[in-house]
Design a protein around this motif. Structure first.
Motif, short mmCIF file in Angstrom:
data_model
loop_
_atom_site.label_atom_id
_atom_site.label_comp_id
_atom_site.label_asym_id
_atom_site.label_seq_id
_atom_site.Cartn_x
_atom_site.Cartn_y
_atom_site.Cartn_z
N VAL A 123 0.61 -2.16 -3.02
CA VAL A 123 0.81 -1.26 -1.88
C VAL A 123 0.80 0.19 -2.36
N GLY A 124 1.37 0.45 -3.54
CA GLY A 124 1.31 1.79 -4.09
C GLY A 124 -0.11 2.26 -4.31
N ALA A 125 -0.97 1.36 -4.79
CA ALA A 125 -2.39 1.69 -4.99
C ALA A 125 -3.07 2.01 -3.66
N LEU A 126 -2.70 1.27 -2.62
CA LEU A 126 -3.26 1.54 -1.29
C LEU A 126 -2.86 2.94 -0.81
N LEU A 127 -1.60 3.32 -1.04
CA LEU A 127 -1.16 4.66 -0.66
C LEU A 127 -1.94 5.72 -1.42
N PHE A 128 -2.21 5.47 -2.69
CA PHE A 128 -2.98 6.44 -3.48
C PHE A 128 -4.40 6.57 -2.94
N VAL A 129 -4.99 5.45 -2.53
CA VAL A 129 -6.34 5.50 -1.93
C VAL A 129 -6.31 6.33 -0.65
N LEU A 130 -5.29 6.14 0.17
CA LEU A 130 -5.17 6.93 1.40
C LEU A 130 -4.97 8.41 1.08
N PHE A 131 -4.21 8.69 0.03
CA PHE A 131 -3.99 10.07 -0.40
C PHE A 131 -5.31 10.73 -0.79
N VAL A 132 -6.11 10.03 -1.58
CA VAL A 132 -7.41 10.56 -2.00
C VAL A 132 -8.34 10.72 -0.80
#
Length: 267
Positions: A123-132
């Motif tokens: 889920v943290g990786a998903l948030l990073f993708v959304l951030f980018v």
């Protein structure tokens, strides 16, 4: 031992935790309880709290030095998208305090031993993708309105934003796009990380539970989102120093909001 089970929980069953209906008073109570957690032993959280203002200053300095002035605001605003992940240690402290366990600062790092770590990282990786993705959209919007050339100085950049029709359009469209990203993050992760930390249900179930909680309690969750946004803005004003207090309080409060929203059927 940490095992890889992201779709479902440790028993490979897709548990669907029951959700309560809450009111605005529950949101206020969660915030008050978060403040109590922070006030209990604030010295234990100093090293965690300083991460947020330091990262904020670094982001602004980096963007300015790299002629990426148009991304200053998107970086600051987008940084909040990663907040639910960075508050993991604070959830753990609140969890331990609730159970009457030792709440020394070192326990904030014990999240790395959680059996749900793969789900948390997913889920943290998903948030990073959304951030980018948010940064990409913000850069595309600026380029479409002002062209590919970066502004020559901060003064010229601010003047072009506040004294032109394109600048007004940039602010309106940028905030609208940012709101959409924030809404997605709020709806899918408002209680996802505390849930995974407390009960190893898997990333998909945790996000689905957050979405169900949001749909069942639209007004309280919307109020929570507005409170978070307002406090983060206040925290960034004095050179991000306010985030050293705001972020821990919000992190602890999120744990208590989770407790109010999700029925603990284990007791």
């Amino acid at each position: 031992m940490t095992t890889f089970h992201v779709m479902a929980g440790s028993d490979d069953m897709a548990e669907r935790p029951a959700i309560r209906r809450i009111t605005l008073s529950d949101v206020r109570d969660a915030l008050a309880l978060g403040f109590e957690d922070f006030r209990a032993k604030p010295s234990h959280y100093v090293f965690l709290s300083l991460i947020y203002p330091i990262c904020g200053v670094v982001l602004v300095t980096w963007s300015s030095g790299a002629n990426l002035l148009p991304l200053i605001f998107p970086l600051i605003a987008g940084f909040a998208l990663l907040g639910p992940f960075f508050a993991l240690g604070l959830y753990e402290i609140s969890r331990r305090r609730e159970l009457g366990m030792d709440t020394s600062w070192r326990h904030a790092l014990e999240v790395r031993h959680s059996p749900a770590l793969p789900s948390i990282l997913a889920v943290g990786a998903l948030l990073f993708v959304l951030f980018v993705a948010w940064l990409v959209f913000a850069q595309m919007l600026y380029t479409n309105l002002f062209g590919p050339e970066p502004p020559q100085s901060l003064g010229l950049f601010m003047a072009s934003i506040f004294s032109s029709e394109n600048g007004l359009l940039l602010m309106l469209a940028g905030n609208a796009i940012g709101f959409c990203f924030a809404l997605v993050v709020l709806a899918t992760t408002v209680i996802a990380f505390p849930l995974m930390l407390d009960r190893d249900v898997g990333a998909v179930v945790a996000m689905e539970t957050s979405l169900r909680a949001t749909l069942m309690n639209p007004m309280p969750i919307a109020a929570w989102g507005l409170i978070v946004a307002a406090l983060l803005i206040v925290g960034t004003i004095p050179l991000f120093v306010g985030l050293a207090v705001i972020m821990p309080i919000l992190g602890h409060a999120t744990w208590h909001l989770y407790r109010k929203l999700v029925v603990d059927e284990r007791t």
